[in-house]
Design a protein around this motif. Sequence first.
Motif, short mmCIF file in Angstrom:
data_model
loop_
_atom_site.label_atom_id
_atom_site.label_comp_id
_atom_site.label_asym_id
_atom_site.label_seq_id
_atom_site.Cartn_x
_atom_site.Cartn_y
_atom_site.Cartn_z
N THR A 57 5.92 -6.16 -3.58
CA THR A 57 4.84 -5.82 -2.66
C THR A 57 4.08 -7.06 -2.21
OG1 THR A 57 3.39 -5.41 -4.57
CG2 THR A 57 4.45 -3.49 -3.56
N SER A 58 3.48 -6.93 -1.03
CA SER A 58 2.59 -7.96 -0.52
C SER A 58 1.40 -7.24 0.11
CB SER A 58 3.31 -8.85 0.50
OG SER A 58 2.49 -9.95 0.87
N LEU A 59 0.50 -8.01 0.71
CA LEU A 59 -0.68 -7.43 1.33
C LEU A 59 -0.86 -8.00 2.73
CD1 LEU A 59 -3.18 -7.76 -1.66
CD2 LEU A 59 -1.99 -5.69 -0.95
N ALA A 60 -1.26 -7.13 3.65
CA ALA A 60 -1.54 -7.56 5.02
C ALA A 60 -2.63 -6.67 5.58
CB ALA A 60 -0.29 -7.47 5.89
N GLY A 61 -3.79 -7.24 5.86
CA GLY A 61 -4.89 -6.44 6.35
C GLY A 61 -5.30 -5.40 5.32
N ASP A 62 -5.39 -4.15 5.76
CA ASP A 62 -5.78 -3.05 4.88
C ASP A 62 -4.57 -2.33 4.31
OD1 ASP A 62 -8.51 -3.51 5.40
OD2 ASP A 62 -8.42 -2.29 7.22
N TYR A 63 -3.43 -3.02 4.26
CA TYR A 63 -2.18 -2.34 3.90
C TYR A 63 -1.42 -3.05 2.79
CZ TYR A 63 -3.44 -0.53 8.44
OH TYR A 63 -4.14 0.00 9.48
N THR A 64 -0.74 -2.23 1.99
CA THR A 64 0.25 -2.73 1.06
C THR A 64 1.59 -2.77 1.78
OG1 THR A 64 -0.89 -1.74 -0.84
CG2 THR A 64 1.43 -2.26 -1.12
N VAL A 65 2.28 -3.88 1.66
CA VAL A 65 3.61 -4.03 2.27
C VAL A 65 4.64 -3.90 1.16
CG1 VAL A 65 5.14 -5.50 3.63
CG2 VAL A 65 2.66 -5.58 4.03
N VAL A 66 5.42 -2.83 1.18
CA VAL A 66 6.46 -2.61 0.17
C VAL A 66 7.77 -3.16 0.71
CG1 VAL A 66 7.74 -0.90 -1.16
CG2 VAL A 66 5.29 -0.57 -0.73
N VAL A 67 8.33 -4.13 -0.01
CA VAL A 67 9.55 -4.82 0.41
C VAL A 67 10.76 -4.17 -0.24
CG1 VAL A 67 10.76 -7.04 0.39
CG2 VAL A 67 8.26 -6.98 0.67
N ASN A 68 11.67 -3.69 0.60
CA ASN A 68 12.89 -3.05 0.10
C ASN A 68 14.08 -3.95 0.43
OD1 ASN A 68 15.26 -1.43 -0.21
ND2 ASN A 68 14.02 0.43 0.01
N SER A 69 14.54 -4.68 -0.57
CA SER A 69 15.64 -5.63 -0.35
C SER A 69 16.96 -4.94 -0.10
CB SER A 69 15.77 -6.58 -1.56
OG SER A 69 14.61 -7.37 -1.70
N ASP A 70 17.14 -3.75 -0.67
CA ASP A 70 18.40 -3.02 -0.48
C ASP A 70 18.55 -2.54 0.96
OD1 ASP A 70 19.14 -3.35 -3.13
OD2 ASP A 70 18.11 -1.52 -3.76
N GLU A 71 17.48 -1.99 1.51
CA GLU A 71 17.52 -1.46 2.88
C GLU A 71 17.08 -2.50 3.91
OE1 GLU A 71 15.34 2.15 3.15
OE2 GLU A 71 16.57 3.20 1.65
N LYS A 72 16.67 -3.67 3.43
CA LYS A 72 16.19 -4.75 4.30
C LYS A 72 15.05 -4.25 5.19
CE LYS A 72 19.07 -7.94 2.94
NZ LYS A 72 19.57 -7.24 1.76
N SER A 73 14.07 -3.61 4.56
CA SER A 73 12.95 -3.05 5.31
C SER A 73 11.63 -3.37 4.63
CB SER A 73 13.09 -1.53 5.45
OG SER A 73 13.00 -0.90 4.18
#
Length: 203
Positions: free
Chosen positions: A23-39
Amino acid sequence: ASQVETSESSMDIHDASRRGEFTSLAGDYTVVVNSDEKSWSLFSIDKVVADRDIFASGARSVEALATTKTDPDANPLVTLKSKWEGETKVEIGLDTHESKLQVDMALLDLLQRIYAQWVLSSKETSDGNSNVEISHFQEGKDSFRVEISDSNGAAKLFDGLVSDSQSTEWVEMVTGTGEVLGQLPRKLVHTFNILHRGIGLFV
């Protein structure tokens, strides 16, 4: 609107040494990184920590960063995905899961440029990822298209957002465990509150 459940049964929380690995953070959001689906998927921090008695914004962000897997039935606000055409052309797309997109388009525009770097870094091409054409969505405009090569790197992706890439200080967007996702100009880091690597000095 979709609700993100945060009970132990619907969320996988890493131990302390691995918190924020995906996970990462951007603005008011959590960014969930999916390496399998590349999304990358964006969830509202407020919804992710809605059932926890945390009131300070910084503490809420840290807790959201520790959330690595959402309920499969919960939809993110938006998902960034990529589609390759051959080895030298990739299209970045947005999947929205709300009837009305609530995420700032300027933030999405920025994230698409960083996400493109992450996609390229995980794709090995026969010519070493050189001269790859990237297109991504811009609301009310034609798709942004750019050709990047090893020689111009991330800077080419930010044409129009920075006036002088040569004198620009570049900062890395990272996950909670420090994995580099891509680079962006420092002036945009604090404008959009992007999780990044930094050094603090106390005197």
